[in-house]
Structure formats: structure tokens, C-alpha cells
Design an enzyme around this catalytic site. Structure first.
Site, PDB file in Angstrom:
ATOM      1  N   SER A 150       0.863  -1.179   0.000  1.00  0.00           N
ATOM      2  CA  SER A 150       0.000   0.000   0.000  1.00  0.00           C
ATOM      3  C   SER A 150       0.899   1.228   0.000  1.00  0.00           C
ATOM      4  CB  SER A 150      -0.876   0.000   1.257  1.00  0.00           C
ATOM      5  OG  SER A 150      -1.474   1.253   1.488  1.00  0.00           O
ATOM      6  N   TYR A 163      -2.416  -1.341  10.338  1.00  0.00           N
ATOM      7  CA  TYR A 163      -2.343  -1.441   8.882  1.00  0.00           C
ATOM      8  C   TYR A 163      -1.002  -0.934   8.368  1.00  0.00           C
ATOM      9  CZ  TYR A 163      -3.899  -0.951   4.003  1.00  0.00           C
ATOM     10  OH  TYR A 163      -4.026  -1.052   2.642  1.00  0.00           O
TER      11      TYR A 163
END
Length: 260
Positions: A150, A163
């Protein structure tokens, strides 16, 4: 069936795509099949997996479903074994499965959520790499693994500690894998999606009350969300022989967000 010729095609290759039931995973599985690969559609959601598999077959591609909780080692081992039983080998894999990010500051962290995010978004990548690489070594053949990170792998966001930690870890494991297995002809790379128009992103917008017009200009130089197919193209290229001299790389697909 193959819509690209030469090195970018995947004719004759066998691929696993995890989290293939929707969003980027579904788009990637469909694109790999269009490029000629036989694809294992892996997801924990049976209905979603069937939707992707049916779409591939409608497009005259070759696909089979393997249901799997990628956070469980025995299920990941069985996933790779089942792939080989069905198609005879494994040439490439896109480790895409993910759960939604956490949404609290560190001082208010829900540790059960922290553990869940790391289990699916980080531990599962390690498990998939472990068994995918073992199979490629057993075949004594080259292979390509793409781990989905990401933009949060390199640019932290507030209220997403679990995350961010998981996605940073994906880059670390990708680089380590590339160092360990390049001498064996196995390439390990990552793609780093930005704001991509997926059900997960749409759910987050709905929860926050924002729209794409409100949010996208802050996340992309193009002022729009990316499409799952745009991330799929990056993964397909890294899987293909066109990327034969690329390993340990993190390819950002984020509309210029990281240049800010």
C-alpha cells in the site's frame, strides 16, 4: 484467449491470486486469465470467489476456486498443494488478501483488531510466500511472487497503526525474499496501491460521509480514484517474463500521491 503477445503474456503459466473475490484481487485474477494463465481464485468468501471464477470462465479463461483462510498455515499449505493437484505446477502468485484497516489512534488501540490486521495483512503474506516458494524450488523452475502492499507501506497515515505496520512489513519481507531466492530464479516484488475504487474504499467513504469528489484530490494528482484494473496491470507485468530482471522492487500505483 491471450490478448497480449510475447513477454507480457502468461500463456502456460499457473497463478494463485489470494483475496480474489472482489476489488483488486478479482481484477487481477481476471487479467491474468486473459493473458493466458490458469488461475486459482483464492478467497475465504465462497460467493465472491464463485463470482470471479464465473467471470473468468465467461471470458473463456481457465480458473478454479480454492477457499482458504490465508491466516491459517495449514490452509495455505493446502492451497498450494491443491493448486499443484489441479494444474500441475505453480509459476506465479499475487498475495492480495487484506482486511479493512484499523481506525483508532495508538492510545485507543483495540488490540484484538491489531492482531487481526497483522494476521491477515502481514502474517498471511509470509505464509503464502513460504509455501509458494517451496513449491517453486521443488519444481526447480523460475517463478514470480507479487505481494500487495500500500502507499501506507512508505507513507504512514494517522489512526491506522496496525495497517501501516503490516504494510511496512510487506515491503521488508518482499525485499528479504528477493535477496534469498534471486539465485534460484524466483523474483519477489510488491505493488503499492493508492486510493483504488474498491468495496473497501467505498465502505470507508460511506462511514466517513465523504464522497470521491471530496477525497480524491488529496490522494491523487489525477483527482480521481484508481481502478482495480490499473493495479492488476502492474501485478500482471511483474508476473510476466517482461519483468524478468526485476526483483525486490515496490511498484507504486497511486496517481502521484507519494510525490507530494
Amino acid at each position: 484467449m491471450q490478448d497480449d503477445m510475447g513477454l507480457v503474456g502468461l500463456s502456460g503459466k499457473v497463478a494463485i491470486v489470494t483475496g480474489a473475490g472482489m476489488g483488486m484481487g478479482s481484477a487481477t485474477a481476471r487479467l491474468l486469465a486473459r493473458r493466458g494463465a490458469s488461475v486459482i481464485v483464492c478467497d475465504i468468501n465462497e460467493v465472491a470467489a464463485h463470482a470471479t471464477c464465473d467471470a473468468i470462465r465467461t471470458e473463456t479463461g481457465v480458473a478454479e476456486i480454492v477457499l482458504c483462510d490465508v491466516a491459517q498455515e495449514d490452509q495455505v499449505e493446502a492451497l498450494v498443494e491443491r493448486t499443484v493437484k489441479i494444474f500441475g505446477r505453480l509459476d506465479c502468485a499475487v498475495n492480495n488478501a487484506v482486511v479493512s484497516p484499523d481506525n483508532r489512534p495508538i492510545a485507543e488501540a483495540d488490540m484484538a483488531m491489531f492482531d487481526k490486521v497483522l494476521s491477515v495483512d502481514l502474517r498471511s503474506v509470509m505464509l503464502c510466500m513460504k509455501y509458494e516458494i517451496r513449491q517453486m524450488l521443488a519444481q526447480q523452475s523460475s517463478g514470480s511472487i507479487v505481494n500487495v502492499g500500500s502507499v501506507s507501506s512508505v507513507r504512514p497515515q494517522p489512526n491506522n497503526a496496525a495497517y501501516v505496520a503490516a504494510k511496512h512489513g510487506v515491503i521488508g519481507m518482499t525485499r528479504t525474499g528477493s535477496l534469498e531466492y534471486a539465485p534460484k530464479g524466483i523474483r519477489v516484488n510488491a505493488v503499492l496501491p493508492g486510493a483504488i475504487d474498491t468495496p473497501m474504499l467505498r465502505g470507508a467513504l460511506e462511514t466517513s460521509g465523504f464522497t470521491e469528489a471530496d477525497f480524491a484530490p488529496a490522494l491523487s494528482r489525477f483527482g480521481r480514484f484508481g481502478r482495480p484494473e490499473e493495479v492488476a496491470e502492474a501485478s500482471a507485468w511483474l508476473c510476466s517474463d517482461a519483468a524478468s530482471y526485476v526483483t525486490g522492487h515496490s511498484l507504486a500505483v497511486e496517481g502521484g500521491y507519494l510525490t507530494r
